[in-house]
Design an enzyme around this catalytic site. Structure first.
Site, PDB file in Angstrom:
ATOM      1  N   ASP A   1    -152.412 -23.934 -39.222  1.00 36.20           N
ATOM      2  CA  ASP A   1    -151.264 -23.974 -40.124  1.00 36.20           C
ATOM      3  C   ASP A   1    -151.698 -24.241 -41.558  1.00 36.20           C
ATOM      4  O   ASP A   1    -152.807 -24.708 -41.820  1.00 36.20           O
ATOM      5  CB  ASP A   1    -150.308 -25.100 -39.708  1.00 36.20           C
TER       6      ASP A   1
ATOM      7  N   TYR B   1    -158.738 -31.309 -31.338  1.00 39.64           N
ATOM      8  CA  TYR B   1    -158.223 -31.648 -32.657  1.00 39.64           C
ATOM      9  C   TYR B   1    -158.346 -33.155 -32.873  1.00 39.64           C
ATOM     10  O   TYR B   1    -158.349 -33.929 -31.916  1.00 39.64           O
ATOM     11  CB  TYR B   1    -156.743 -31.260 -32.779  1.00 39.64           C
TER      12      TYR B   1
END
Lengths: 251, 251
Positions: free
Chosen positions: A51, A112
């Site tokens: 993103d 992540y």
């Protein structure tokens, strides 16, 4: 000729990895850089979408150089690309790969890490690089809740609404919050794959657990409900980093 | 009313601390922020000049609010200033001080840390925050040379030429290079005071020692020569951080 690149980038100045109209992206910068180095337009393919504002400590992409492109050894490629890339995108290593190598297929999972800055004053070195969150975090309860997210489960409740994905089953192999003595808290989430906004919704949900808006044992019900509205808010993009990519070079 | 502020800032976007014509500085941002909060123009005084692009993990400044300014408690001041300051400048704490408190006089010494990034690819998170130096560093020889810089000595050879300072004697209490497993090397220099570009010239000189352009035992001769040309090059500004300020609150 096809190359696999290991990259790292600071996402603050980019609208994510993937090329977008009217916005600069990491992929667009890589395509511009590759064209300068190889003297022909090249096809750049990333291992994952990220993103806008999301960072990567580790990222993989392939560069396909058509016939007629300059001949550059994989050893020399990182330095050549560094000379034309902006300083917030770095090529750490490069390898030649077979023409049928697919970076998407080669990835078996990712980890992540989400960073929160928890002191009561802002950290000027972590502006756009961490979520400034100043209430005390209940690490024990957050880690209790995190355990409910482990394993192969349907994460539909942890996917941004409006996503067109229908298979929402993923396997989380690590979900853990770690407090550092310097005032940062890091939340690690590793899985075989991720849904849209999944990590940021998990982080927002664990923070809700700390705020006692959600009980840790409610996580099981939230998963079963498949209802996005039952999970916590989506945490800000700037705290999110792709940390590790589990890649199989042989494929 | 006079306040002492403990600050931290990322210097990338600033032409140093001190107000400059035609360039934005940390002092200018603090003056703008203080005027917004106290509703009157305030006098901001810093504990030290820092060069363009230099950072501070710790910095002290006073804010003098003239009569008629808004009444704000020192406890509430950091958050109030945070609401109007850019995210790369942070107020960590604030105290009321006596009207005759001088932040310059209160400082008895400072410690700088200089950061080098030594892996062969650029670090996208340290662009403008470290010197990207890729040759192997001889830590042992650098620390051998650093020992010659300790103590009360004349550092004229380690001052940028053109400076108008005449008393060039300073006392260095720490000079040490430390390698981190993550690929950074940090050089710590603490002293009772610093000459213009002194830390950056020391870093450039220690790197020359590593490159065998200067022998560690030559440092004594360089000090005695008082000749800037005998020392190493001035290291880039982006790697330099004011790390600690030794301040006496009672004065």
């Amino acid at each position: 000729m096809k190359y696999l690149l290991k990259l790292s980038y600071c996402g603050t100045n980019y609208a994510g990895f993937q090329v977008q109209p009217n916005a600069n992206t990491v992929q667009a910068e890589l395509m511009r850089a590759a064209e300068k180095i190889f003297t022909v337009p090249c096809l750049v393919t990333g291992c994952s979408r990220t993103d806008s504002g999301v960072h990567a400590y580790e990222y993989y992409a392939t560069v396909e150089v058509p016939c007629g492109g300059a001949n550059i050894s994989s050893e020399k490629l990182p330095r050549a690309l560094a000379s034309v890339l902006p300083p917030d995108i770095s090529v750490m290593a490069a390898w030649h790969v077979a023409d049928d190598f697919s970076v998407r297929r080669a990835v078996s999972g990712k980890e992540y890490v989400y960073t929160l800055w928890t002191k009561n004053y802002p950290n000027p070195f972590l502006a756009d690089r961490a979520w400034h969150y100043t209430r005390p975090l209940n690490m024990e309860q957050m880690n209790e809740a995190a355990k409910f997210l482990l394993g192969k489960q349907d994460f539909a409740a942890f996917m941004a609404s409006g996503s067109s994905i229908t298979d929402t089953v993923r396997t989380i192999t690590r979900c853990e919050a770690v407090a550092d003595s310097d005032g940062t808290v890091k939340i690690y989430v590793a899985a075989d794959g991720f849904l849209y906004n999944m990590v940021r919704i998990i982080v927002g949900t664990l923070v809700y657990v700390s705020e006692e808006k959600i009980k840790s044992e409610d996580i099981a019900d939230i998963l079963l409900s498949k209802d996005r509205k039952k999970a916590g808010k989506t945490a800000p993009a700037g705290g999110l980093y792709l940390n590790k990519v589990f890649i199989n070079f042989e494929r």
